[in-house]
Write an enzyme that holds these catalytic residues in place. Sequence first.
Site, PDB file in Angstrom:
ATOM      1  N   GLY A   1      -5.585  66.141 -51.057  1.00 26.52           N
ATOM      2  CA  GLY A   1      -6.264  66.659 -49.873  1.00 26.52           C
ATOM      3  C   GLY A   1      -7.479  65.878 -49.423  1.00 26.52           C
ATOM      4  O   GLY A   1      -8.339  66.420 -48.716  1.00 26.52           O
TER       5      GLY A   1
ATOM      6  N   ARG B   1      16.909  72.500 -47.899  1.00 31.69           N
ATOM      7  CA  ARG B   1      15.852  71.985 -47.021  1.00 31.69           C
ATOM      8  C   ARG B   1      15.706  72.842 -45.758  1.00 31.69           C
ATOM      9  O   ARG B   1      14.606  73.106 -45.284  1.00 31.69           O
ATOM     10  CB  ARG B   1      16.216  70.542 -46.654  1.00 31.69           C
ATOM     11  CG  ARG B   1      15.048  69.689 -46.261  1.00 31.69           C
ATOM     12  CD  ARG B   1      15.487  68.266 -45.971  1.00 31.69           C
ATOM     13  NE  ARG B   1      15.713  67.460 -47.151  1.00 31.69           N
ATOM     14  CZ  ARG B   1      14.765  66.972 -47.942  1.00 31.69           C
ATOM     15  NH1 ARG B   1      13.501  67.220 -47.698  1.00 31.69           N
ATOM     16  NH2 ARG B   1      15.071  66.239 -48.993  1.00 31.69           N
TER      17      ARG B   1
ATOM     18  N   MET C   1       4.437  65.714 -48.614  1.00 35.81           N
ATOM     19  CA  MET C   1       5.457  64.833 -49.200  1.00 35.81           C
ATOM     20  C   MET C   1       6.855  65.446 -49.168  1.00 35.81           C
ATOM     21  O   MET C   1       7.570  65.451 -50.170  1.00 35.81           O
ATOM     22  CB  MET C   1       5.049  64.461 -50.638  1.00 35.81           C
ATOM     23  CG  MET C   1       3.665  63.840 -50.749  1.00 35.81           C
ATOM     24  SD  MET C   1       3.444  62.377 -49.715  1.00 35.81           S
ATOM     25  CE  MET C   1       4.382  61.199 -50.658  1.00 35.81           C
TER      26      MET C   1
ATOM     27  N   LEU D   1      11.345  66.354 -43.432  1.00 42.04           N
ATOM     28  CA  LEU D   1      11.529  67.541 -42.598  1.00 42.04           C
ATOM     29  C   LEU D   1      12.847  67.469 -41.834  1.00 42.04           C
ATOM     30  O   LEU D   1      13.298  66.383 -41.452  1.00 42.04           O
ATOM     31  CB  LEU D   1      10.349  67.653 -41.623  1.00 42.04           C
ATOM     32  CG  LEU D   1       9.001  67.843 -42.336  1.00 42.04           C
ATOM     33  CD1 LEU D   1       7.848  67.473 -41.424  1.00 42.04           C
ATOM     34  CD2 LEU D   1       8.866  69.273 -42.850  1.00 42.04           C
TER      35      LEU D   1
ATOM     36  N   HIS E   1       0.688  57.622 -42.598  1.00 40.72           N
ATOM     37  CA  HIS E   1       1.590  56.892 -43.498  1.00 40.72           C
ATOM     38  C   HIS E   1       0.847  55.684 -44.066  1.00 40.72           C
ATOM     39  O   HIS E   1       0.240  54.918 -43.311  1.00 40.72           O
ATOM     40  CB  HIS E   1       2.846  56.439 -42.753  1.00 40.72           C
ATOM     41  CG  HIS E   1       3.813  55.741 -43.664  1.00 40.72           C
ATOM     42  ND1 HIS E   1       4.584  56.429 -44.582  1.00 40.72           N
ATOM     43  CD2 HIS E   1       4.092  54.425 -43.850  1.00 40.72           C
ATOM     44  CE1 HIS E   1       5.308  55.557 -45.276  1.00 40.72           C
ATOM     45  NE2 HIS E   1       5.030  54.341 -44.860  1.00 40.72           N
TER      46      HIS E   1
ATOM     47  N   LEU F   1      12.593  58.799 -39.905  1.00 38.11           N
ATOM     48  CA  LEU F   1      11.577  58.865 -40.959  1.00 38.11           C
ATOM     49  C   LEU F   1      10.548  57.737 -40.818  1.00 38.11           C
ATOM     50  O   LEU F   1      10.900  56.559 -40.828  1.00 38.11           O
ATOM     51  CB  LEU F   1      12.256  58.765 -42.336  1.00 38.11           C
ATOM     52  CG  LEU F   1      11.297  58.850 -43.529  1.00 38.11           C
ATOM     53  CD1 LEU F   1      10.657  60.216 -43.640  1.00 38.11           C
ATOM     54  CD2 LEU F   1      12.002  58.473 -44.820  1.00 38.11           C
TER      55      LEU F   1
HETATM   56  C1  GRF Z   1      -2.243  59.448 -48.394  1.00 40.13           C
HETATM   57  O1  GRF Z   1      -2.445  58.164 -48.868  1.00 40.13           O
HETATM   58  C2  GRF Z   1      -1.124  59.481 -47.411  1.00 40.13           C
HETATM   59  O2  GRF Z   1      -0.994  58.318 -46.678  1.00 40.13           O
HETATM   60  C3  GRF Z   1       0.062  59.668 -48.289  1.00 40.13           C
HETATM   61  O3  GRF Z   1      -0.357  60.544 -49.297  1.00 40.13           O
HETATM   62  C4  GRF Z   1      -1.744  60.378 -49.485  1.00 40.13           C
HETATM   63  C5  GRF Z   1      -2.375  61.725 -49.400  1.00 40.13           C
HETATM   64  O4  GRF Z   1      -3.677  61.688 -49.875  1.00 40.13           O
HETATM   65  N1  GRF Z   1       1.207  60.101 -47.562  1.00 40.13           N
HETATM   66  P1  GRF Z   1      -4.599  62.966 -49.790  1.00 40.13           P
HETATM   67  O5  GRF Z   1      -3.803  64.138 -50.363  1.00 40.13           O
HETATM   68  O6  GRF Z   1      -4.962  63.187 -48.353  1.00 40.13           O
HETATM   69  O7  GRF Z   1      -5.767  62.634 -50.646  1.00 40.13           O
END
Ligand code: GRF
Length: 218
Positions: A18, A71, A96, A99, A115, A150
């Site tokens: 987060g 899903r 993660m 969708l 991303h 994606l």
């Molecule tokens: C980020 O690096 C994002 O690009 C990837 O997962 C990570 C999430 O980090 N998809 P956080 O949970 O916001 O610290």
Amino acid sequence: MADTGHPLPVVVLISGRGSNLQAIIEARDRGELPVDVRAVISNRADAAGLDIARRAGIPTQAVEHTRYADRRAFDIALQTAIDSFHPRLVVLAGFMRILTPEFVSHYAGRLLNVHPSLLPKYRGLNTHQRALDAGDTEHGATIHFVTTELDGGPAVVQGKVPVLAGDTAATLAARVNAIEHAIFPLAIGWFARGRLQWKHDHAELDGQPLTRPVPYPA
Ligand code: GRF
């Protein structure tokens, strides 16, 4: 959509730490980001990011994908949870899960993702190791609208970082993560102020089609 002067209702989806959520909350608290974070929803009940939300007084909810048969069933439950907060933007901040097209279509034009690569390079997972393996000298992160392709939706802003001698996937990830914290609030702010729009195959900023993502730093 024009700037209404009211904070934009937003729901943030997370799966883990987060830190991007934290950056969004901090930008809001500095008065730089006119958003009303109505809820933070995670597919993992133990996501550390839920504690960040709780400490900030933001309602949280866990919709655990493991509890659903497939899903589609999970996405329907997720959509129901999200829509109960009536957001105008849904932010995928390290969410993660892939969708379903039905979910993505429901939020067409109001779904932003971060991303960790310079898209269109390295869609999918393990982006930092793949950049190292390719011998890239620069790497970064992209904020893009989510479509059914994606990591393929229209890119909005891209932050670059150098790849340094001796980098590991972990050191590179930390450098990329730091730039995400700058570009995600930036893109969300553009959207909240009515400057950024999705036009199916491209994004528009201030009425101009973005033929390539805005570079950050400029
Ligand atoms: C980020 O690096 C994002 O690009 C990837 O997962 C990570 C999430 O980090 N998809 P956080 O949970 O916001 O610290």
